[in-house]
Write a protein that holds these residues in place. Structure first.
Motif, mmCIF file in Angstrom:
data_model
loop_
_atom_site.group_PDB
_atom_site.id
_atom_site.type_symbol
_atom_site.label_atom_id
_atom_site.label_comp_id
_atom_site.label_asym_id
_atom_site.label_seq_id
_atom_site.Cartn_x
_atom_site.Cartn_y
_atom_site.Cartn_z
ATOM 1 N N SER A 1 0.812 -1.215 0.000
ATOM 2 C CA SER A 1 0.000 0.000 0.000
ATOM 3 C C SER A 1 0.850 1.272 0.000
ATOM 4 C CB SER A 1 -0.929 0.016 1.214
ATOM 5 O OG SER A 1 -0.179 0.170 2.408
ATOM 6 N N GLY A 2 2.118 1.154 0.407
ATOM 7 C CA GLY A 2 2.953 2.344 0.527
ATOM 8 C C GLY A 2 2.556 3.185 1.729
ATOM 9 N N SER A 3 1.886 2.574 2.691
ATOM 10 C CA SER A 3 1.394 3.282 3.873
ATOM 11 C C SER A 3 1.753 2.487 5.123
ATOM 12 C CB SER A 3 -0.125 3.453 3.760
ATOM 13 O OG SER A 3 -0.626 4.186 4.848
ATOM 14 N N ALA A 4 1.389 3.008 6.280
ATOM 15 C CA ALA A 4 1.675 2.335 7.543
ATOM 16 C C ALA A 4 0.762 1.140 7.771
ATOM 17 C CB ALA A 4 1.527 3.325 8.698
ATOM 18 N N PHE A 5 -0.311 1.032 6.996
ATOM 19 C CA PHE A 5 -1.227 -0.098 7.057
ATOM 20 C C PHE A 5 -2.047 -0.092 5.776
ATOM 21 C CE2 PHE A 5 -3.377 3.480 8.951
ATOM 22 C CZ PHE A 5 -4.638 3.446 8.388
ATOM 23 N N ALA A 6 -2.791 -1.162 5.555
ATOM 24 C CA ALA A 6 -3.664 -1.241 4.382
ATOM 25 C C ALA A 6 -5.099 -1.452 4.865
ATOM 26 C CB ALA A 6 -3.245 -2.393 3.475
ATOM 27 N N GLY A 7 -6.015 -0.698 4.313
ATOM 28 C CA GLY A 7 -7.427 -0.865 4.618
ATOM 29 C C GLY A 7 -8.122 -1.509 3.429
ATOM 30 N N GLN A 8 -9.004 -2.457 3.696
ATOM 31 C CA GLN A 8 -9.689 -3.151 2.611
ATOM 32 C C GLN A 8 -11.110 -3.526 3.019
ATOM 33 O OE1 GLN A 8 -6.395 -4.461 3.366
ATOM 34 N NE2 GLN A 8 -7.261 -5.221 5.272
ATOM 35 N N ALA A 9 -11.943 -3.649 1.997
ATOM 36 C CA ALA A 9 -13.326 -4.082 2.194
ATOM 37 C C ALA A 9 -13.536 -5.319 1.341
ATOM 38 C CB ALA A 9 -14.292 -2.979 1.773
ATOM 39 N N ARG A 10 -14.175 -6.330 1.934
ATOM 40 C CA ARG A 10 -14.443 -7.568 1.208
ATOM 41 C C ARG A 10 -15.914 -7.620 0.818
ATOM 42 N NH1 ARG A 10 -10.529 -8.891 5.013
ATOM 43 N NH2 ARG A 10 -8.775 -10.047 4.179
ATOM 44 N N TYR B 1 -8.247 -7.549 -5.072
ATOM 45 C CA TYR B 1 -7.460 -8.780 -4.963
ATOM 46 C C TYR B 1 -8.327 -9.900 -4.425
ATOM 47 C CZ TYR B 1 -6.646 -7.536 0.008
ATOM 48 O OH TYR B 1 -6.780 -7.201 1.333
ATOM 49 N N ARG B 2 -7.827 -11.099 -4.642
ATOM 50 C CA ARG B 2 -8.500 -12.310 -4.174
ATOM 51 C C ARG B 2 -7.511 -13.107 -3.332
ATOM 52 N NH1 ARG B 2 -10.469 -11.896 -9.688
ATOM 53 N NH2 ARG B 2 -12.736 -11.971 -9.730
ATOM 54 N N ARG B 3 -8.011 -13.617 -2.212
ATOM 55 C CA ARG B 3 -7.204 -14.483 -1.356
ATOM 56 C C ARG B 3 -7.634 -15.922 -1.582
ATOM 57 N NH1 ARG B 3 -7.882 -13.662 4.277
ATOM 58 N NH2 ARG B 3 -6.068 -14.987 4.387
ATOM 59 N N ALA B 4 -6.670 -16.823 -1.740
ATOM 60 C CA ALA B 4 -6.981 -18.240 -1.955
ATOM 61 C C ALA B 4 -7.801 -18.798 -0.791
ATOM 62 C CB ALA B 4 -5.691 -19.034 -2.134
ATOM 63 N N ALA B 5 -7.576 -18.266 0.403
ATOM 64 C CA ALA B 5 -8.280 -18.748 1.592
ATOM 65 C C ALA B 5 -9.737 -18.290 1.651
ATOM 66 C CB ALA B 5 -7.552 -18.272 2.851
ATOM 67 N N GLU B 6 -10.133 -17.381 0.774
ATOM 68 C CA GLU B 6 -11.503 -16.858 0.771
ATOM 69 C C GLU B 6 -12.111 -16.913 -0.629
ATOM 70 O OE1 GLU B 6 -12.037 -13.454 3.948
ATOM 71 O OE2 GLU B 6 -10.363 -13.001 2.605
ATOM 72 N N PRO B 7 -12.358 -18.116 -1.146
ATOM 73 C CA PRO B 7 -12.946 -18.215 -2.485
ATOM 74 C C PRO B 7 -14.324 -17.553 -2.515
ATOM 75 C CG PRO B 7 -12.932 -20.360 -1.396
ATOM 76 C CD PRO B 7 -12.180 -19.421 -0.515
ATOM 77 N N ILE C 1 -14.047 -10.926 -2.996
ATOM 78 C CA ILE C 1 -13.111 -9.976 -3.602
ATOM 79 C C ILE C 1 -12.851 -8.862 -2.597
ATOM 80 C CG2 ILE C 1 -12.786 -8.260 -5.431
ATOM 81 C CD1 ILE C 1 -14.302 -10.084 -7.302
ATOM 82 N N ALA C 2 -11.579 -8.575 -2.368
ATOM 83 C CA ALA C 2 -11.181 -7.500 -1.462
ATOM 84 C C ALA C 2 -10.791 -6.285 -2.299
ATOM 85 C CB ALA C 2 -10.015 -7.938 -0.592
ATOM 86 N N ILE C 3 -11.198 -5.122 -1.842
ATOM 87 C CA ILE C 3 -10.925 -3.872 -2.553
ATOM 88 C C ILE C 3 -10.298 -2.898 -1.561
ATOM 89 C CG2 ILE C 3 -11.951 -1.962 -3.850
ATOM 90 C CD1 ILE C 3 -14.293 -3.927 -4.492
ATOM 91 N N GLY D 1 2.034 -15.675 1.183
ATOM 92 C CA GLY D 1 2.287 -15.190 2.528
ATOM 93 C C GLY D 1 2.108 -16.280 3.552
ATOM 94 N N SER D 2 2.233 -15.925 4.806
ATOM 95 C CA SER D 2 2.122 -16.900 5.886
ATOM 96 C C SER D 2 0.712 -17.476 5.998
ATOM 97 C CB SER D 2 2.530 -16.265 7.213
ATOM 98 O OG SER D 2 1.686 -15.166 7.499
ATOM 99 N N ASP D 3 -0.283 -16.747 5.497
ATOM 100 C CA ASP D 3 -1.665 -17.244 5.574
ATOM 101 C C ASP D 3 -2.224 -17.612 4.199
ATOM 102 O OD1 ASP D 3 -1.765 -14.639 4.702
ATOM 103 O OD2 ASP D 3 -3.483 -14.073 5.927
ATOM 104 N N GLY D 4 -1.343 -17.998 3.279
ATOM 105 C CA GLY D 4 -1.772 -18.426 1.948
ATOM 106 C C GLY D 4 -1.399 -17.415 0.879
ATOM 107 N N SER D 5 -1.922 -17.625 -0.318
ATOM 108 C CA SER D 5 -1.577 -16.733 -1.428
ATOM 109 C C SER D 5 -2.713 -15.754 -1.710
ATOM 110 C CB SER D 5 -1.256 -17.543 -2.684
ATOM 111 O OG SER D 5 -2.415 -18.196 -3.151
ATOM 112 N N ALA D 6 -2.328 -14.644 -2.327
ATOM 113 C CA ALA D 6 -3.292 -13.633 -2.745
ATOM 114 C C ALA D 6 -2.905 -13.187 -4.150
ATOM 115 C CB ALA D 6 -3.294 -12.451 -1.799
ATOM 116 N N THR D 7 -3.912 -12.964 -4.986
ATOM 117 C CA THR D 7 -3.686 -12.482 -6.349
ATOM 118 C C THR D 7 -4.162 -11.040 -6.410
ATOM 119 O OG1 THR D 7 -3.998 -14.701 -7.237
ATOM 120 C CG2 THR D 7 -4.196 -12.866 -8.784
ATOM 121 N N PHE D 8 -3.227 -10.128 -6.594
ATOM 122 C CA PHE D 8 -3.510 -8.695 -6.652
ATOM 123 C C PHE D 8 -3.684 -8.282 -8.103
ATOM 124 C CE2 PHE D 8 -1.351 -9.546 -2.748
ATOM 125 C CZ PHE D 8 -2.064 -8.793 -1.829
#
Length: 130
Positions: A36-45, A83-89, A92-94, A64-71
């Motif tokens: 994100s280029g920030s101190a944290f990332a905010g997202q909505a699923r 993006y989509r996380r493999a752990a959450e078929p 979609i996270a925005i 990552g440590s909790d699976g893969s994500a496709t950005f």
């Protein structure tokens, strides 16, 4: 039903959502800070069926440590718009910033709290997880 529009800086990659997000969160992990280029990332699923994507994308897969994500990002300006996380078929996270809406619902959850910058203060109503 609430409709929202997220887009890249150029406006050539657009994501339209219907309904309220399933979850709004912030992540303090180092990978999200870099992405994100920030101190944290905010997202909505959102459920995938409530999301419509318009425009070309390029993809980057991060493991990552909790699976893969496709950005998925704009091939012209480079902004990650979803993006989509493999752990959450089916989800979609925005990134919240892609909506450019100061009235967007606030996060309810913060993860990787141990990596939070010490100068950052979150509302007491946000659940925090290591």
């Amino acid at each position: 039903m609430t409709s929202r529009v997220a887009r890249c800086s150029r406006g050539s990659l657009v994501v339209r959502t219907e309904g309220e997000p399933i979850r709004v969160s912030v992540c303090h992990c180092l990978d999200c800070q870099r992405r994100s280029g920030s101190a944290f990332a905010g997202q909505a699923r959102f459920p995938e069926e409530n999301v419509r994507i318009e425009g070309a994308t390029h993809e980057y897969v991060r493991k990552g440590s909790d699976g893969s994500a496709t950005f998925s990002f704009c091939p012209h300006c480079g902004c990650t718009v979803f993006y989509r996380r493999a752990a959450e078929p089916g989800c979609i996270a925005i990134p919240i910033g892609a909506f450019a809406d100061p009235g967007f619902p606030p996060p309810a959850i913060a993860v990787y709290h141990v990596r939070q910058h010490p100068w950052l203060t979150l509302a007491d109503t946000i659940e925090q997880y290591e």
